[in-house]
Design an enzyme around this catalytic site. Structure first.
Site, short mmCIF file in Angstrom:
data_model
loop_
_atom_site.label_atom_id
_atom_site.label_comp_id
_atom_site.label_asym_id
_atom_site.label_seq_id
_atom_site.Cartn_x
_atom_site.Cartn_y
_atom_site.Cartn_z
N ALA A 111 51.76 -6.08 9.97
CA ALA A 111 51.27 -7.45 10.04
C ALA A 111 51.39 -8.21 8.74
O ALA A 111 51.48 -9.43 8.74
CB ALA A 111 49.82 -7.45 10.50
N ASP A 163 48.54 -2.76 8.52
CA ASP A 163 49.51 -2.73 7.44
C ASP A 163 49.08 -1.67 6.44
O ASP A 163 47.91 -1.25 6.42
CB ASP A 163 49.62 -4.09 6.74
CG ASP A 163 50.98 -4.30 6.09
OD1 ASP A 163 51.88 -4.82 6.76
OD2 ASP A 163 51.14 -3.90 4.93
N ASP A 210 57.44 -5.81 12.93
CA ASP A 210 58.17 -6.67 12.01
C ASP A 210 58.53 -5.79 10.82
O ASP A 210 57.82 -5.74 9.82
CB ASP A 210 57.29 -7.85 11.59
CG ASP A 210 58.01 -8.87 10.74
OD1 ASP A 210 59.25 -8.78 10.63
OD2 ASP A 210 57.35 -9.75 10.16
N CYS A 218 64.16 -9.30 9.45
CA CYS A 218 64.67 -10.57 8.93
C CYS A 218 65.88 -10.32 8.03
O CYS A 218 66.04 -10.96 7.00
CB CYS A 218 63.59 -11.37 8.21
SG CYS A 218 62.78 -10.51 6.86
#
Length: 393
Positions: free
Chosen positions: A212, A235, A282, A335
């Site tokens: 997160a 996290d 993520d 990303c």
């Protein structure tokens, strides 16, 4: 400050940025902020001009320059007015000498360009990674809808491809507005919003955001779930996770948090094993898709770092797999646009986790890529992302 003094100031900041890139030190943003903090006499117009020159030089240099002066000299070749400011005046840079070092141009170091090309990104795609990013907002639907938010903002905003996204001009200081303090929006790139949308989090579900960080995507999930069900943000970085609580309070979002210890994630999440309707990963990565915001990051990367990120992603995905209930969803987001830390990781996961299958995606922008979905600055006007949705059989 004189124009020549601005150039020398940019050179001084660039020297610090280059040293930090070589030593994995602070970011260019942080270094520039500290440089200006120590020189409060520098006015706002001077600061703006210096920053623009620093970031123009960073974007112009493919490899790490030998010095800040060499970086600015790379710009001089196409800018006679800038060359004239190397005049040896007080506080200005010394005159240009014949044969002195000039940084090499290009979008990135050669080995990275090769990795990008192997991942299906041509020169145009690579160059677009170094453009200037607009400012995107996500209307916080726990408090307001996109149209009502747009009507309240002090500047005109365009709707983006994300259902709750708005786009503002480069450099807009939206976080100073009262609408931000009231929790009516979050700053979040449209690509990031669309990647969250791939999880399809629903009201009443049990959802885990496994990596997160400070919670940007967590807050988007809370809004999608309408503050119902159960949302857990995790996290391994205590400082980043602690930043989520005040953000969630401002947004009116209901979120549980849990700090994880590296290597002990499964034990700490024992009560969630096989219970989650949806898990968002993520994953840690090199961030090549975010270079528009952090262009000096490309100077910090090495092949060994890419390999380490791939290993970290494999570990996190394995942890996430254990949390998903049968029929539940797992979304893997990175990303980065390098396949070694994206599509290759997805393929490796599927080869070792036969109980999962990829589910086709059809998002508002982007295109399919090796079992997942890709967004890029050149093609979609967003940050660069690769993501995939998997279902546990």
């Amino acid at each position: 400050m004189t124009p020549a003094a601005r150039v020398q100031a940019a050179i001084d900041i660039l020297d610090e940025v280059i040293a930090a890139a070589r030593g994995q030190g602070a970011s260019a943003d942080r270094l520039a902020a500290e440089w200006f903090r120590q020189r409060r006499y520098v006015g706002s117009k001077d600061r703006r001009a210096i920053r623009e020159l620093v970031w123009a030089a960073i974007r112009a240099c493919g490899d790490v320059p030998v010095s800040g002066r060499a970086a600015v000299l790379a710009l001089v070749q196409d800018d006679a007015a800038l060359a004239a400011l190397f005049d040896g005046s007080t506080y200005g840079p010394a005159p240009i000498r014949a044969g002195e070092p000039v940084a090499t141009g290009g979008a990135m170091p050669g080995w990275l360009a090769a990795e990008m090309a192997a991942s299906g990104l041509d020169a145009a795609e690579q160059g677009a990674l170094l453009g200037r990013a607009p400012l995107d907002l996500r209307a916080n639907t726990l408090k307001i809808d996109r149209e009502s938010l747009a009507a309240r903002l002090p500047v005109a905003a365009d709707a983006t491809a994300a259902p709750h996204g708005l786009r503002l001009p480069v450099g807009t200081q939206a976080e100073t507005w009262p609408e931000f303090a009231q929790g009516l929006f979050e700053v979040q790139d449209t690509g990031s919003q669309i990647a969250c949308q791939a999880l399809d989090a629903q009201p009443g579900e049990s959802v885990v955001d496994l990596c997160a960080g400070a919670g940007g995507k967590t807050l988007a999930l809370a809004a999608a779930m309408q503050n119902t069900g159960r949302l857990l943000a995790c996290d391994i970085d205590r400082a980043r996770l602690q930043r989520l609580a005040p953000r969630a309070e401002r947004a009116g979002a209901l979120v549980e948090t849990r700090l994880l210890n590296p290597g002990q994630e499964t034990a700490i999440l024992a009560d969630w094993q096989g219970q989650a309707d949806a898990v968002l990963v993520d994953a840690p990565c090199s961030g090549t898709g975010t270079w528009r915001r952090n262009p000096e990051a490309r100077w910090r990367l090495t092949p060994a770092a890419i390999a380490r990120y791939a290993q970290m992603q494999a570990h996190v995905l394995a942890v996430a797999a254990g949390l998903v209930r049968p029929g539940g969803r797992l979304v893997f987001i990175t990303c980065s646009l390098i396949d070694a830390e994206g599509a290759d990781g997805l393929a490796a996961f599927l080869a070792t986790h036969r109980g999962f299958r990829c589910e086709p995606l059809d998002m508002a922008v982007g295109r399919p890529h090796r079992g997942g979905w890709r967004l890029s600055p050149y093609h979609d006007g967003t940050d660069g992302f690769f993501f995939a949705r998997l279902v546990r059989l």
